[in-house]
Enzyme design. Structure first.
Site, PDB file in Angstrom:
ATOM      1  N   LYS A 280       0.841  -1.199   0.000  1.00 48.01           N
ATOM      2  CA  LYS A 280       0.000   0.000   0.000  1.00 48.01           C
ATOM      3  C   LYS A 280       0.874   1.246   0.000  1.00 48.01           C
ATOM      4  CE  LYS A 280      -3.974  -1.807   2.587  1.00 48.01           C
ATOM      5  NZ  LYS A 280      -4.971  -1.612   1.516  1.00 48.01           N
ATOM      6  N   ASP A 291      -7.630  -3.291  10.555  1.00 48.85           N
ATOM      7  CA  ASP A 291      -8.123  -4.268   9.585  1.00 48.85           C
ATOM      8  C   ASP A 291      -8.581  -5.576  10.256  1.00 48.85           C
ATOM      9  OD1 ASP A 291      -8.816  -4.525   6.910  1.00 48.85           O
ATOM     10  OD2 ASP A 291      -6.911  -5.423   6.321  1.00 48.85           O
ATOM     11  N   ASP A 350      -2.848  -7.480  -1.897  1.00 48.42           N
ATOM     12  CA  ASP A 350      -3.602  -6.582  -1.019  1.00 48.42           C
ATOM     13  C   ASP A 350      -5.083  -6.951  -0.951  1.00 48.42           C
ATOM     14  OD1 ASP A 350      -3.964  -4.512   0.736  1.00 48.42           O
ATOM     15  OD2 ASP A 350      -3.887  -2.917  -0.782  1.00 48.42           O
ATOM     16  N   GLU A 352      -6.368  -9.463   0.405  1.00 46.48           N
ATOM     17  CA  GLU A 352      -6.065 -10.591   1.296  1.00 46.48           C
ATOM     18  C   GLU A 352      -7.243 -10.998   2.177  1.00 46.48           C
ATOM     19  OE1 GLU A 352      -5.558  -7.530   2.116  1.00 46.48           O
ATOM     20  OE2 GLU A 352      -6.413  -7.542   4.124  1.00 46.48           O
ATOM     21  N   ARG A 354     -10.389 -11.343   1.564  1.00 47.44           N
ATOM     22  CA  ARG A 354     -11.271 -12.337   0.946  1.00 47.44           C
ATOM     23  C   ARG A 354     -10.633 -13.728   0.966  1.00 47.44           C
ATOM     24  NH1 ARG A 354     -11.516  -8.947  -4.490  1.00 47.44           N
ATOM     25  NH2 ARG A 354     -11.146  -7.316  -2.942  1.00 47.44           N
TER      26      ARG A 354
HETATM   27  N1  BES Z   1      -8.146  -3.684   4.220  1.00 43.93           N
HETATM   28  C1  BES Z   1      -8.317  -3.231   2.901  1.00 43.93           C
HETATM   29  C2  BES Z   1      -9.595  -2.446   2.665  1.00 43.93           C
HETATM   30  C3  BES Z   1      -9.751  -1.132   3.402  1.00 43.93           C
HETATM   31  C4  BES Z   1      -9.623   0.049   2.717  1.00 43.93           C
HETATM   32  C5  BES Z   1     -10.101  -1.090   4.731  1.00 43.93           C
HETATM   33  C6  BES Z   1      -9.793   1.251   3.364  1.00 43.93           C
HETATM   34  C7  BES Z   1     -10.273   0.111   5.381  1.00 43.93           C
HETATM   35  C8  BES Z   1     -10.120   1.283   4.697  1.00 43.93           C
HETATM   36  C9  BES Z   1      -8.330  -4.428   1.939  1.00 43.93           C
HETATM   37  O1  BES Z   1      -7.556  -5.509   2.333  1.00 43.93           O
HETATM   38  C10 BES Z   1      -7.798  -3.962   0.630  1.00 43.93           C
HETATM   39  O2  BES Z   1      -6.642  -3.657   0.573  1.00 43.93           O
HETATM   40  N2  BES Z   1      -8.663  -3.895  -0.388  1.00 43.93           N
HETATM   41  C11 BES Z   1      -8.280  -3.456  -1.686  1.00 43.93           C
HETATM   42  C12 BES Z   1      -8.542  -4.574  -2.649  1.00 43.93           C
HETATM   43  C13 BES Z   1      -8.030  -4.313  -4.029  1.00 43.93           C
HETATM   44  C14 BES Z   1      -6.529  -4.507  -4.052  1.00 43.93           C
HETATM   45  C15 BES Z   1      -8.696  -5.265  -4.984  1.00 43.93           C
HETATM   46  C16 BES Z   1      -9.139  -2.247  -2.047  1.00 43.93           C
HETATM   47  O3  BES Z   1     -10.338  -2.290  -1.865  1.00 43.93           O
HETATM   48  O4  BES Z   1      -8.573  -1.247  -2.463  1.00 43.93           O
HETATM   49 ZN    ZN Z   2      -7.264  -5.718   4.354  1.00 44.65          ZN
HETATM   50 MN    MN Z   3      -5.566  -5.345   1.702  1.00 47.34          MN
END
Ligand code: BES
Ligand code: ZN
Ligand code: MN
Length: 499
Positions: A280, A291, A350, A352, A354
């Site tokens: 990230k 998370d 990222d 992860e 799911r």
């Molecule tokens: N933990 C994050 C999602 C998240 C974003 C939680 C903002 C809290 C605030 C998740 O694991 C993630 O990184 N999701 C990505 C997925 C993408 C890479 C397909 C996302 O939604 O950007």
């Molecule tokens: Zn996450």
């Molecule tokens: Mn993630």
């Protein structure tokens, strides 16, 4: 905090402070507020007439009775417009009054139950809302600060004062529910507020054991060896980078009670999400300590289920791991075989959450559940779609209807997104059964769609995406900046109203 119910007149309480209320636009207060006004010789009427107090929701004024009544202070709190009044106004007003009381040094507060009189809300629900609002609003997280000179002491006691003795049992029942639900929410807040060097998968397992022993839940923790033996490879592959071993915590209320309906609640427990090799950006990466907000909500919900002795067999499943990059970490393009048997191409490390949820959902089959819920800080797309006003929900229509009703009651609101099968096209992989990302379009939906593939066949399931609702940047009356504990009250309400 100690919470007690007494029968009597609020204006006769020898208290550090008494709390009474006013609807917006009322010029001649009635009920308990009217009685206090009369005892004060019309002081409340006067400040309304002078325009100092209008009864706006969360507006607070303090009056000093100077011996006219035994209380040292009268805290007047606005309930807002009568047409908009309901449980959430009660929570908010209670929080505003309690915070003001603490700010002026009060440690023992006496209050009437807002809404139970002229407000027309059932006394038990109104009482639960007063207690919830008070405990949630007063929450502070300062265990990591050493400089605390400015801090006023915590409230030690809340006394609910009810004129009508016949209502006492309802107030006592409501106070108990409100306290259990609020304190369970605070457990989740503490877990989310604590940084990831303190809250690790192992420390979460430790917390679960301790909490389970305190409230009488069954608790089992599966370690890496057990997870490997089971074949929970989609979960374990997220754990490959980074030093903290993965843990699957299984909490059960009414374990072994085959006569009761079984509900499984799965919570995403990424104790820190760096993104892994698909790292990230640095900005706000610290928010990813939250998370594990889904897992924290499951801990809270199970705690409440036990203390409220709900007539259900409730199972909490929380897969716990960090998502970190190192030389052993999962690489984009890696393929893993899930517990279900489906192979997954990990195009982005990222995505992860799911992966760990997929195996946990499949594992839920062990309990032959009547319904499965999962709650997860899953997608940034959830934040884009709904902001901080509602969680996204997907899956079974009847479960979604339950969540919507519970969301209205608790004001942890939810809104549905569709899982049309055409969205599945976005998850096609060239080398495996399914890919773990579906592109930028409808990213919350493709995440939900991905999960649906791992749900045991024929079991109703609903997914709750709470990304961005775990930690908030802005104070609200009963949600101070930081961890919200979102999901605990929602899940407990769903369970309490089951059948
Ligand atoms: N933990 C994050 C999602 C998240 C974003 C939680 C903002 C809290 C605030 C998740 O694991 C993630 O990184 N999701 C990505 C997925 C993408 C890479 C397909 C996302 O939604 O950007
Ligand atoms: Zn996450
Ligand atoms: Mn993630």
């Amino acid at each position: 905090m100690q919470i007690e119910v007494v029968t009597g007149a609020i204006q006769n309480q020898a208290a550090q402070a008494i709390v009474v209320n006013l609807f917006e636009g009322v010029t001649l207060p009635g009920g308990a507020t009217g009685a206090v006004d009369a005892a004060l010789g019309g002081q409340i009427r006067d400040i309304i007439a002078d325009g100092d107090f209008r009864g706006k929701l969360n507006e607070v004024a303090v009056l000093y009775p100077c011996g006219k009544i035994p209380a040292r202070r009268v805290i007047l709190v606005g309930l807002g417009k009568r047409e908009k009044f309901g449980l959430d106004a009660i929570r908010q007003a209670s929080a505003s009054a309690a915070k003001h009381a603490r700010d002026v040094g009060v440690t023992h507060l006496h209050t009437i139950v807002h809404g139970a009189g002229v407000g027309g809300v059932a006394p038990e629900q109104a009482t639960a809302a007063v207690v919830e609002g008070t405990l949630l609003g007063l929450y502070r997280f300062h265990e990591l600060k050493t400089q605390l000179e400015e801090l006023r002491p915590d409230l030690t006691t809340l006394t609910l004062v009810e004129w009508d003795a016949a209502r006492r049992p309802a107030l006592e029942a409501g106070a108990r529910v409100g306290q259990v639900v609020a304190e369970s929410t605070l457990l989740a807040r503490d877990l989310v507020n604590r940084p990831a060097n303190i809250v690790t998968p192992s420390s979460m397992a430790q917390t679960a054991h301790q909490m389970a022993a305190e409230v009488g839940l069954h608790c089992q923790v599966l370690d890496k060896a057990a997870l490997t033996a089971l074949g929970m490879n989609a979960f374990l592959i997220v754990n490959r980078g980074g030093g903290e071993p993965a843990q699957l915590v299984i909490l059960e209320h009414n374990v072994g009670r085959d006569d009761l309906p079984t509900i499984v609640v799965v919570g995403k427990g990424i104790t820190f999400d760096s993104g892994g090799i698909s790292l990230k950006p640095g900005e706000n990466m610290h928010h990813m300590k939250g998370d594990m907000g889904g897992a924290a909500a499951v801990f809270g919900a199970l705690r409440a289920a036990a203390l409220l002795d709900l007539p259900l067999h409730v199972v909490g499943l929380t897969p716990l791991t960090e998502n970190m990059p190192d030389a052993h970490a999962t690489k984009p393009g890696d393929v893993v075989r899930s517990l279900k048997g489906l192979t997954i191409e990990i195009l982005n490390t990222d995505a992860e959450g799911r992966l760990i949820l997929a195996d946990a959902l499949t594992y839920a089959q062990h309990f032959a559940p009547q319904a499965i819920f999962d709650i997860a800080t899953l997608t940034g797309g959830r934040v884009v779609a709904l902001g901080d006003q509602a969680a996204a929900v997907m899956g079974d229509e009847q479960l979604i209807a339950r969540l919507q009703a519970a969301g209205e009651a608790t004001f942890e609101r939810v809104w549905p997104l569709p899982l049309f099968e055409e969205y599945g096209e976005q998850l096609k992989s060239t080398v495996a059964d399914v890919a773990n990302i579906g592109g930028r379009a409808a990213s919350s939906i493709t995440a939900g769609y991905f999960l649906s593939k791992f749900v045991p066949d024929g079991v109703p399931w609903a997914h709750i995406d709470i990304a961005g609702l775990d930690l908030v940047e802005k104070d609200k009356p009963y949600i101070p900046k930081g961890a919200t504990g979102f999901g605990v009250r929602l899940l407990v309400e769903v369970l309490r109203s089951w059948k």
